[in-house]
Structures are given as C-alpha cells and as structure tokens.
Design a protein around this motif. Structure first.
Motif, PDB file in Angstrom:
ATOM      1  N   LYS A 268       0.815  -1.212   0.000  1.00 62.84           N
ATOM      2  CA  LYS A 268       0.000   0.000   0.000  1.00 62.84           C
ATOM      3  C   LYS A 268       0.854   1.270   0.000  1.00 62.84           C
ATOM      4  CE  LYS A 268      -3.750  -2.320   2.475  1.00 62.84           C
ATOM      5  NZ  LYS A 268      -4.621  -2.483   1.306  1.00 62.84           N
ATOM      6  N   SER A 269       1.648   1.436  -1.077  1.00 62.68           N
ATOM      7  CA  SER A 269       2.494   2.624  -1.173  1.00 62.68           C
ATOM      8  C   SER A 269       1.670   3.905  -1.200  1.00 62.68           C
ATOM      9  CB  SER A 269       3.379   2.537  -2.424  1.00 62.68           C
ATOM     10  OG  SER A 269       2.591   2.506  -3.605  1.00 62.68           O
ATOM     11  N   ASN A 270       0.398   3.808  -1.612  1.00 67.00           N
ATOM     12  CA  ASN A 270      -0.446   5.011  -1.618  1.00 67.00           C
ATOM     13  C   ASN A 270      -0.707   5.518  -0.203  1.00 67.00           C
ATOM     14  OD1 ASN A 270      -2.008   2.637  -1.196  1.00 67.00           O
ATOM     15  ND2 ASN A 270      -3.883   3.783  -1.621  1.00 67.00           N
ATOM     16  N   GLU A 271      -0.669   4.610   0.781  1.00 64.99           N
ATOM     17  CA  GLU A 271      -0.854   5.040   2.168  1.00 64.99           C
ATOM     18  C   GLU A 271       0.427   5.639   2.749  1.00 64.99           C
ATOM     19  OE1 GLU A 271      -2.442   1.884   4.516  1.00 64.99           O
ATOM     20  OE2 GLU A 271      -4.298   1.730   3.339  1.00 64.99           O
ATOM     21  N   LEU A 272       1.566   5.298   2.167  1.00 63.91           N
ATOM     22  CA  LEU A 272       2.839   5.862   2.632  1.00 63.91           C
ATOM     23  C   LEU A 272       2.995   7.308   2.181  1.00 63.91           C
ATOM     24  CD1 LEU A 272       5.294   2.897   1.919  1.00 63.91           C
ATOM     25  CD2 LEU A 272       4.492   3.674   4.148  1.00 63.91           C
ATOM     26  N   PHE A 273       2.644   7.575   0.910  1.00 64.97           N
ATOM     27  CA  PHE A 273       2.918   8.894   0.347  1.00 64.97           C
ATOM     28  C   PHE A 273       1.705   9.562  -0.304  1.00 64.97           C
ATOM     29  CE2 PHE A 273       7.005   6.597   0.134  1.00 64.97           C
ATOM     30  CZ  PHE A 273       7.794   7.465   0.866  1.00 64.97           C
ATOM     31  N   GLY A 274       0.609   8.823  -0.483  1.00 67.59           N
ATOM     32  CA  GLY A 274      -0.543   9.361  -1.192  1.00 67.59           C
ATOM     33  C   GLY A 274      -0.667   8.737  -2.578  1.00 67.59           C
ATOM     34  N   ASP A 275      -1.862   8.800  -3.137  1.00 73.04           N
ATOM     35  CA  ASP A 275      -2.129   8.161  -4.427  1.00 73.04           C
ATOM     36  C   ASP A 275      -1.261   8.721  -5.554  1.00 73.04           C
ATOM     37  OD1 ASP A 275      -4.041   6.479  -3.379  1.00 73.04           O
ATOM     38  OD2 ASP A 275      -5.702   7.856  -3.777  1.00 73.04           O
ATOM     39  N   GLU A 276      -1.092  10.032  -5.579  1.00 76.49           N
ATOM     40  CA  GLU A 276      -0.357  10.650  -6.686  1.00 76.49           C
ATOM     41  C   GLU A 276       1.107  10.243  -6.682  1.00 76.49           C
ATOM     42  OE1 GLU A 276      -2.348  12.220  -4.647  1.00 76.49           O
ATOM     43  OE2 GLU A 276      -4.017  12.836  -5.934  1.00 76.49           O
ATOM     44  N   VAL A 277       1.734  10.246  -5.501  1.00 75.50           N
ATOM     45  CA  VAL A 277       3.138   9.837  -5.411  1.00 75.50           C
ATOM     46  C   VAL A 277       3.280   8.356  -5.755  1.00 75.50           C
ATOM     47  CG1 VAL A 277       5.097   9.501  -3.850  1.00 75.50           C
ATOM     48  CG2 VAL A 277       3.760  11.608  -3.755  1.00 75.50           C
ATOM     49  N   ALA A 278       2.325   7.536  -5.313  1.00 78.83           N
ATOM     50  CA  ALA A 278       2.355   6.106  -5.644  1.00 78.83           C
ATOM     51  C   ALA A 278       2.268   5.901  -7.154  1.00 78.83           C
ATOM     52  CB  ALA A 278       1.214   5.382  -4.948  1.00 78.83           C
ATOM     53  N   ASN A 279       1.440   6.670  -7.831  1.00 73.42           N
ATOM     54  CA  ASN A 279       1.329   6.566  -9.286  1.00 73.42           C
ATOM     55  C   ASN A 279       2.603   7.041  -9.973  1.00 73.42           C
ATOM     56  OD1 ASN A 279      -1.295   5.540  -9.251  1.00 73.42           O
ATOM     57  ND2 ASN A 279      -2.221   7.568  -9.239  1.00 73.42           N
ATOM     58  N   ALA A 280       3.189   8.112  -9.450  1.00 75.25           N
ATOM     59  CA  ALA A 280       4.455   8.597 -10.003  1.00 75.25           C
ATOM     60  C   ALA A 280       5.560   7.563  -9.809  1.00 75.25           C
ATOM     61  CB  ALA A 280       4.845   9.915  -9.333  1.00 75.25           C
ATOM     62  N   PHE A 281       5.538   6.885  -8.670  1.00 73.26           N
ATOM     63  CA  PHE A 281       6.534   5.846  -8.383  1.00 73.26           C
ATOM     64  C   PHE A 281       6.437   4.710  -9.398  1.00 73.26           C
ATOM     65  CE2 PHE A 281       7.409   1.742  -6.314  1.00 73.26           C
ATOM     66  CZ  PHE A 281       8.753   1.897  -6.042  1.00 73.26           C
ATOM     67  N   LYS A 282       5.230   4.339  -9.767  1.00 75.29           N
ATOM     68  CA  LYS A 282       5.056   3.256 -10.738  1.00 75.29           C
ATOM     69  C   LYS A 282       5.602   3.644 -12.107  1.00 75.29           C
ATOM     70  CE  LYS A 282       1.195   1.301  -8.162  1.00 75.29           C
ATOM     71  NZ  LYS A 282      -0.267   1.128  -8.041  1.00 75.29           N
TER      72      LYS A 282
ATOM     73  N   TYR B 276       2.434  13.708 -13.496  1.00 80.37           N
ATOM     74  CA  TYR B 276       2.704  13.648 -12.058  1.00 80.37           C
ATOM     75  C   TYR B 276       3.985  14.399 -11.672  1.00 80.37           C
ATOM     76  CZ  TYR B 276      -0.799   9.926 -12.077  1.00 80.37           C
ATOM     77  OH  TYR B 276      -1.957   9.201 -12.228  1.00 80.37           O
ATOM     78  N   TRP B 277       4.453  15.296 -12.536  1.00 78.62           N
ATOM     79  CA  TRP B 277       5.744  15.942 -12.328  1.00 78.62           C
ATOM     80  C   TRP B 277       5.855  16.647 -10.977  1.00 78.62           C
ATOM     81  CZ3 TRP B 277      10.360  15.412 -14.068  1.00 78.62           C
ATOM     82  CH2 TRP B 277      11.317  16.407 -13.835  1.00 78.62           C
ATOM     83  N   GLU B 278       4.798  17.270 -10.538  1.00 77.41           N
ATOM     84  CA  GLU B 278       4.851  18.040  -9.292  1.00 77.41           C
ATOM     85  C   GLU B 278       5.094  17.163  -8.062  1.00 77.41           C
ATOM     86  OE1 GLU B 278       0.844  19.449  -7.838  1.00 77.41           O
ATOM     87  OE2 GLU B 278       0.250  18.755  -9.851  1.00 77.41           O
ATOM     88  N   TYR B 279       4.911  15.850  -8.217  1.00 78.70           N
ATOM     89  CA  TYR B 279       5.094  14.949  -7.074  1.00 78.70           C
ATOM     90  C   TYR B 279       6.497  14.350  -7.016  1.00 78.70           C
ATOM     91  CZ  TYR B 279       0.060  15.453  -7.137  1.00 78.70           C
ATOM     92  OH  TYR B 279      -1.201  15.974  -7.137  1.00 78.70           O
ATOM     93  N   PHE B 280       7.357  14.727  -7.958  1.00 85.69           N
ATOM     94  CA  PHE B 280       8.746  14.299  -7.941  1.00 85.69           C
ATOM     95  C   PHE B 280       9.528  15.275  -7.054  1.00 85.69           C
ATOM     96  CE2 PHE B 280       6.988  12.279 -11.604  1.00 85.69           C
ATOM     97  CZ  PHE B 280       7.731  11.126 -11.820  1.00 85.69           C
ATOM     98  N   THR B 281       9.404  15.114  -5.767  1.00 85.10           N
ATOM     99  CA  THR B 281      10.004  16.043  -4.807  1.00 85.10           C
ATOM    100  C   THR B 281      11.213  15.408  -4.128  1.00 85.10           C
ATOM    101  OG1 THR B 281       8.555  15.245  -3.037  1.00 85.10           O
ATOM    102  CG2 THR B 281       7.753  17.090  -4.373  1.00 85.10           C
ATOM    103  N   PRO B 282      12.116  16.222  -3.548  1.00 85.48           N
ATOM    104  CA  PRO B 282      13.301  15.684  -2.872  1.00 85.48           C
ATOM    105  C   PRO B 282      12.964  14.695  -1.748  1.00 85.48           C
ATOM    106  CG  PRO B 282      13.539  18.038  -3.215  1.00 85.48           C
ATOM    107  CD  PRO B 282      12.134  17.700  -3.600  1.00 85.48           C
ATOM    108  N   GLU B 283      11.807  14.871  -1.118  1.00 86.91           N
ATOM    109  CA  GLU B 283      11.438  13.995  -0.002  1.00 86.91           C
ATOM    110  C   GLU B 283      11.237  12.546  -0.430  1.00 86.91           C
ATOM    111  OE1 GLU B 283       9.968  16.870  -0.728  1.00 86.91           O
ATOM    112  OE2 GLU B 283      10.709  18.131   0.925  1.00 86.91           O
TER     113      GLU B 283
END
Length: 273
Positions: free
Chosen positions: A37-51, A215-222
């Motif tokens: 459940k990576s969406n619960e770690l960072f949120g749906d948008e970050v999880a989609n960007a990760f994929k 999803y570019w805005e979710y590619f953050t240093p964190e």
C-alpha cells in the motif's frame, strides 16, 4: 527504512514481471494494493508517479541489453552480429508498423482504460483470456517462417501490432499477447520475444513520459530515495529476468506461463469476489 524496503520489493516485482508474459499489473495489484500500500505511505499521486519511475527502470534494462540493435535500427552504428545472428534486415519502419495500432488506440482510449479497466476483476479476466491465447499459440503454432527477428516481414510486424492492442486491457500482458501473436503468425519464439522487447521500449517510454509529465509536481526531494531505490531495483531485476527469459522461452514455450496466469487470476477472483 521501511519505505526503501517497499520500493525495492515493488521494483523487484516490476522488473521480474514487466517483460515476462505474466502481467505486471496483476502482480502489482497483489504486491502493492494488497500488501505494501504505497499510496498510504505517500498518497495516491506519489504512488502513481513511483510506478512510472520503476517502469522506466525496466525500460532501461531493455535498452542496455539491446543497445547494439537499437543503434543499428537508428543507423548510428552497424554491427556484424547481435545475439550471434546477422543483422541488417529488421528496420525502423517495421518497428513503427508494429507500434502504430496500439499507440493510436492507447492515446484515444487512455482515460477510458485508466478509469474502467484497472480493477482487480478486469485484470483477472485479462489474465485468464490471455492465458488461453498463449496455450493456443503453443498448440496451433504454424510452420516457422521467421527464425530470427531479422526475418520478420512487414505483414507479421503489422499483425503483431494489431494483436498488441488487446494488451491495452490490463492483465493481458504486452509480452504475452505479442509473443503469442508472433508465434501464431509464423515467428519462432525467440524472434517473437526479441521483436516484443524491441517494440516495448518506444511504446512504454512514451507512455511513461506522458504520465511523468502528469505527475511531475510529485517528484520532490522527499520521495527521491524511495523513487531511486525502486528504479535501481526494477532495472537490476528486469535485466536478470530478460536474460533468463530469452534463454528459457524456446525450451518451455508459453503454456507454463499460461498455467501460472490462471492460478494468479483465481487468486485475484478469490480475494475480490
């Protein structure tokens, strides 16, 4: 550290399943949506960007393994032999012919596919139907007319491209549909697999880059360590998987993968019904 572990495991799942004919989507549903459940770690948008990121890692593995072939196709370098075979027959236009059908339909129906076809039940359906296509390819394989990827005709390239359209239904598996289609059109298993991997790079890279912009805005240093760990993991395991698969496919063919897909589909149906 838990986030890095999740990234490595999901990268492993992506790398091992993206190019094997078993559906990476089905495995990601089980691994990510049910277990990590990576969406619960960072949120749906970050999880989609990760994929998107881990898919790019898998694509890079194909580029590395087929580097000489891509340089030859682009006219940047001529090689006498690739995989021990003479080169010079497969050309860029044949690859484009193979890409166009799924590329056009994918662009036209992207929103519909994302909204209506990415459920566990639709993926299970794709796994089952795709499995029967693979079994049919083994059972009804015609006389081989293209032993190597350099002997593929424009007609075969177009046929594979048309069959690739069904892989837009999540669960069918791009490699499963195109290798099966190639075999049914008179290619050897190795020629169909090579052509599948060559076509995968531009179509997957294009789709991934479109989503990366989205999803570019979710590619953050964190989240950079999370993304980087997944990218490296996907690249390494895709590299291993592709090498192993290319040696294995002509020996065991497609039916064992089809049986595995049926088992996976039953698991998904058992969980979600």
């Amino acid at each position: 550290m838990w986030e890095i572990f999740v990234a490595i495991v999901l990268g492993l799942v992506e790398g091992l399943t993206e190019f094997a004919p078993v559906s990476s989507t089905g495995h990601m549903i089980i691994a990510d949506d049910l277990l990590f459940k990576s969406n619960e770690l960072f949120g749906d948008e970050v999880a989609n960007a990760f994929k998107v990121i881990i898919q790019l890692g898998s694509i890079l593995a194909v580029v590395v393994l087929f580097w000489g072939r891509f340089m030859d196709l682009l006219g940047l370098r001529k090689m006498n032999r690739i995989h021990g075979e003479k080169t010079g027959k497969l050309n860029l236009l044949q690859v484009i012919v193979g890409l166009l059908p799924a590329g056009i339909i994918g662009v036209l129906f992207e929103d519909f596919i994302d909204e209506y076809l990415f459920s566990p039940l639709t993926v299970a359906a794709g796994l089952l139907v795709g499995a029967f296509l693979m079994i049919a390819a083994d059972k009804f394989q015609p006389k081989v007319k293209a032993e190597t990827v350099d002997q593929i005709t424009y007609k075969q390239a177009l046929g594979v491209g048309l069959i690739q359209c069904i892989s837009l239904w999540p669960g069918f598996s791009r490699s499963g549909s195109t290798i099966s289609g190639g075999v049914l059109l008179g290619m050897s298993y190795r020629a169909a697999a090579d052509f599948t991997f060559i076509m995968a790079v531009p179509i997957m890279a294009g789709a991934s880059l479109i989503k990366a912009v989205k999803y570019w805005e979710y590619f953050t240093p964190e989240v950079l360590p999370f993304f980087l760990a997944g990218f490296i993991s996907a690249f390494i395991f895709a590299l291993i998987c592709i090498r192993f698969f290319l040696k294995l496919i002509e020996k065991i063919k497609l039916t064992p993968f089809a049986v595995y897909r049926i088992v996976l589909a039953v698991i998904l149906l058992f969980i979600y019904l």
